[in-house]
Design an enzyme around this catalytic site. Structure first.
Site, PDB file in Angstrom:
ATOM      1  N   GLY A  66      22.703  54.142 -49.865  1.00 31.76           N
ATOM      2  CA  GLY A  66      22.116  55.187 -49.044  1.00 31.76           C
ATOM      3  C   GLY A  66      23.018  55.518 -47.864  1.00 31.76           C
ATOM      4  O   GLY A  66      23.961  54.788 -47.546  1.00 31.76           O
ATOM      5  N   VAL A 108      28.671  58.789 -44.321  1.00 32.66           N
ATOM      6  CA  VAL A 108      30.031  58.267 -44.432  1.00 32.66           C
ATOM      7  C   VAL A 108      30.273  57.164 -43.407  1.00 32.66           C
ATOM      8  O   VAL A 108      29.784  57.219 -42.272  1.00 32.66           O
ATOM      9  CB  VAL A 108      31.075  59.390 -44.254  1.00 32.66           C
ATOM     10  CG1 VAL A 108      30.990  60.016 -42.864  1.00 32.66           C
ATOM     11  CG2 VAL A 108      32.487  58.884 -44.525  1.00 32.66           C
ATOM     12  N   CYS A 154      28.323  58.090 -40.083  1.00 27.53           N
ATOM     13  CA  CYS A 154      26.936  58.197 -40.546  1.00 27.53           C
ATOM     14  C   CYS A 154      26.388  59.606 -40.407  1.00 27.53           C
ATOM     15  O   CYS A 154      25.172  59.818 -40.341  1.00 27.53           O
ATOM     16  CB  CYS A 154      26.035  57.193 -39.829  1.00 27.53           C
ATOM     17  SG  CYS A 154      26.594  55.488 -40.043  1.00 27.53           S
ATOM     18  N   ALA A 196      27.770  46.127 -42.314  1.00 26.56           N
ATOM     19  CA  ALA A 196      29.137  45.934 -41.846  1.00 26.56           C
ATOM     20  C   ALA A 196      29.112  45.804 -40.333  1.00 26.56           C
ATOM     21  O   ALA A 196      28.520  46.627 -39.637  1.00 26.56           O
ATOM     22  CB  ALA A 196      30.019  47.107 -42.257  1.00 26.56           C
ATOM     23  N   LEU A 251      24.509  50.000 -41.745  1.00 28.75           N
ATOM     24  CA  LEU A 251      23.728  49.514 -42.868  1.00 28.75           C
ATOM     25  C   LEU A 251      23.750  50.542 -43.988  1.00 28.75           C
ATOM     26  O   LEU A 251      23.758  51.748 -43.740  1.00 28.75           O
ATOM     27  CB  LEU A 251      22.264  49.273 -42.469  1.00 28.75           C
ATOM     28  CG  LEU A 251      21.902  47.985 -41.733  1.00 28.75           C
ATOM     29  CD1 LEU A 251      22.420  48.036 -40.307  1.00 28.75           C
ATOM     30  CD2 LEU A 251      20.398  47.783 -41.727  1.00 28.75           C
ATOM     31  N   GLY A 252      23.723  50.056 -45.204  1.00 32.33           N
ATOM     32  CA  GLY A 252      23.604  50.923 -46.368  1.00 32.33           C
ATOM     33  C   GLY A 252      23.177  50.085 -47.549  1.00 32.33           C
ATOM     34  O   GLY A 252      23.797  49.061 -47.842  1.00 32.33           O
TER      35      GLY A 252
END
Length: 228
Positions: free
Chosen positions: A67, A70, A170, A154, A140-141
Site C-alpha cells: 500500500g 512512493v 508518500c 523502514a 510503513l507499507g
C-alpha cells in the site's frame, strides 16, 4: 523467527522472496521478521502516482504491491519486513498498522526522541525537525494476502537523505525527511535493527494465545521470538 538478510540486498529479490513465503505458508508456519538494508531504490505502492517521482538520479524505480505511494530505500536505513499471520494474532488491518506505529513511536522515545508521533492524514512516524516542523523518520507499507501480512516498515538511521528530494515522499509535496543521526542519535543500522525487531516481536507475541503458542527460534541473538 528474526533474521538479517545479506546486505545490501536488491529490492526485487527480497520482494519476490516475501511473496513466495506468504504464498507457501500454512496455518502452522511460524511468523518471521526479516531485517535488511537495501541497495538504492524508489518503490511505488499500489496507489503510487508516477508524477510523485521527480528526479530518479539514475536510481531504479520499482512498482510494488504494498500500500501507499512512493518512498526510498537505501544504505543507512533499516527495513523490517513483518511476515505475520494476522488471524493468529487476532488483528484487523487498522489495528496492525497502529501496533507497528505504536512500537516505532515507543522505540524512538526510548532513544531520546520524545516528540516522536503520528501525523494526521500522513501514514508513518514523524519527529520535530530543526525548524520545529514534523519530519518523517519512518515509513510503513503493507500487503495482506490470505489473512497474512508482508512488507513492513523502514526506519532512517544514518543515511544520505538527498534521494528523498527526488520524490514527493508518500505523495506529499515538500514533506521533510530525517534520520536518527540528524536527530542526534548515533547508532548503527545493525544495532537499531536488532532492538527494533525485538520490540516488534514482543508486541506480536503479546497478541498471541500463549496457551497454544510453541517456542520459535530467534536468529542472531535478536532477543524475543515471534509467535508461531
Amino acid at each position: 523467527m528474526i533474521k538479517w538478510l545479506p546486505r545490501p540486498a536488491p529490492y526485487l529479490q527480497v520482494w519476490q522472496a516475501m511473496r513466495s513465503f506468504t504464498e507457501a505458508r500454512t496455518l502452522e508456519t511460524p511468523d518471521e521478521i526479516w531485517l535488511v538494508e537495501h541497495q538504492p531504490v524508489f518503490t511505488l505502492g499500489q496507489a503510487g502516482k508516477p508524477e510523485h517521482v521527480l528526479n530518479t538520479a539514475s536510481i531504479e524505480v520499482v512498482r510494488t504491491d504494498r500500500g501507499g505511494q512512493v518512498t526510498y530505500h537505501g544504505p543507512g536505513q533499516v527495513v523490517a519486513y513483518c511476515l505475520i499471520d494476522l488471524r493468529r494474532h487476532q488483528l484487523f488491518v487498522k489495528e496492525y498498522v497502529a501496533l507497528i506505529e505504536d512500537v516505532l513511536i515507543s522505540f524512538l522515545q526510548e532513544l531520546g526522541l520524545a516528540g516522536a508521533c503520528r501525523k494526521p492524514g500522513a501514514p508513518g512516524v514523524y519527529v520535530p525537525h530543526l525548524d520545529s516542523q514534523l519530519a518523517k523518520i519512518a515509513a510503513l507499507g503493507i500487503k495482506i494476502r490470505h489473512g497474512c501480512a508482508y512488507h513492513g516498515l523502514a526506519l532512517n538511521v544514518d543515511m544520505d537523505l538527498s534521494p528523498f528530494l527526488g520524490i514527493n515522499p508518500c505523495g506529499y509535496e515538500g514533506l521533510e525527511t530525517t534520520d536518527l543521526r540528524t536527530c542526534g542519535v548515533h547508532a548503527t543500522v545493525e544495532g537499531v535493527g536488532d532492538m527494533l525487531a525485538a520490540r516488534l516481536a514482543d508486541a506480536f507475541a503479546s497478541r498471541c494465545n500463549t496457551a497454544h503458542a510453541a517456542p520459535v527460534p530467534v536468529v542472531q541473538g535478536s532477543g524475543i521470538p515471534v509467535c508461531p
